[in-house]
Write a protein that holds these residues in place. Structure first.
Motif, short mmCIF file in Angstrom:
data_model
loop_
_atom_site.label_atom_id
_atom_site.label_comp_id
_atom_site.label_asym_id
_atom_site.label_seq_id
_atom_site.Cartn_x
_atom_site.Cartn_y
_atom_site.Cartn_z
N ASN A 113 -25.90 -11.68 25.72
CA ASN A 113 -26.39 -12.96 24.98
C ASN A 113 -27.77 -12.95 25.18
OD1 ASN A 113 -26.89 -15.81 25.29
ND2 ASN A 113 -24.94 -15.88 24.31
N THR A 118 -25.06 -13.42 20.51
CA THR A 118 -24.89 -12.25 21.14
C THR A 118 -25.06 -10.93 20.53
OG1 THR A 118 -22.81 -13.69 21.90
CG2 THR A 118 -22.31 -11.36 21.97
N TRP A 125 -23.03 -7.48 14.65
CA TRP A 125 -23.05 -8.99 14.97
C TRP A 125 -21.38 -9.41 15.00
CZ3 TRP A 125 -27.00 -11.44 16.01
CH2 TRP A 125 -28.23 -10.87 15.96
N HIS A 128 -20.24 -11.68 18.05
CA HIS A 128 -21.28 -12.95 17.91
C HIS A 128 -20.56 -13.60 16.77
CE1 HIS A 128 -24.31 -16.01 17.48
NE2 HIS A 128 -24.59 -16.00 16.32
#
Length: 234
Positions: A113, A118, A125, A128
């Motif tokens: 993070n 994230t 990604w 995230h």
């Protein structure tokens, strides 16, 4: 209240200022062979090298320098909160690296993070976006529960519960996994506007004075070259 002989009381205004002054010279100890980045109390050190042997040697040198800086400034490195992540174009390009200092092993992480984003090792990604999807599902549930008392002209509930989550750190907008976020955004709009699942969202976006172009922002993320080894030490 007792006297503070060293430092400043926790929660004071001077505390963060003194902290920044205290660690201000930390980047200077490693910026000749790495790229240190400090934000508040998070310190990140980026390594990049095309030669694997030199790459590993530089990591060990930087860890040694950081440890000496900590000792000189009467600080202790918390290895339980210290980890590293390798960024690569493909998982198969991962390099076998074991980072440790005085028998303290630094964990290799799949994701980390960074300022609310994230980052996974291939910058897909996915992790995230999965977290965003969970937040947006919760937001849709809340909006649906309150639909009976929400006006279709009320933009506040959308921007406070949906738009703010989507808009922050939109650099992930070009990820192939972002389609799920788009679906959840449309679902929230339909719930607020009390529209059916088959109703086009184009007119609904116009009614709520919001353009769906939020999800079509494309910011190019430079891919890691396969000829280079990259690691972020956090």
């Amino acid at each position: 209240m007792g006297k503070v002989k060293q430092g400043a009381p926790q929660g004071s205004i001077l505390g963060p200022l003194f902290f920044h002054l205290y660690i201000n010279d930390l980047p200077g100890t490693t910026n000749d062979i790495s790229k240190p980045t400090i934000f508040a109390d998070d310190t990140n050190i980026i390594f990049t090298h095309s030669n694997l042997t030199d790459f590993k040697d530089e990591i060990n040198i930087v860890i040694e320098k950081i440890s000496k800086w900590f000792q000189a400034n009467l600080l202790i490195l918390n290895f339980n909160k210290t980890s590293y992540i390798q960024f690569m174009a493909k998982p198969k390009l991962a390099v076998d690296i074991h980072i440790s200092y005085k028998a303290n092993l630094i964990n290799n992480m799949y994701s980390t993070n960074f300022l609310g984003l994230t980052l996974d090792r291939t910058l897909s990604w996915k992790t995230h976006i999965d977290q965003l999807s969970s937040k947006l599902n919760t937001a849709c549930y809340i909006i649906r529960s309150l639909r009976s008392i929400i006006s279709t002209k009320n933009r506040t509930i959308y921007f406070s519960n949906v738009h703010t989550i989507i808009a922050y750190g939109i650099i992930w907008g070009n990820s192939p996994y972002s389609n799920n976020i788009c679906k959840l955004q449309k679902r929230s709009i339909r719930i607020i506007m009390n529209a059916g699942n088959r109703v086009s969202c184009l007119e609904l976006f116009e009614k709520i004075k919001h353009s769906p172009s939020t999800l079509t922002v494309h910011i190019v993320i430079t891919a890691v070259c396969s000829s280079e080894y990259r690691t972020v030490y956090i």
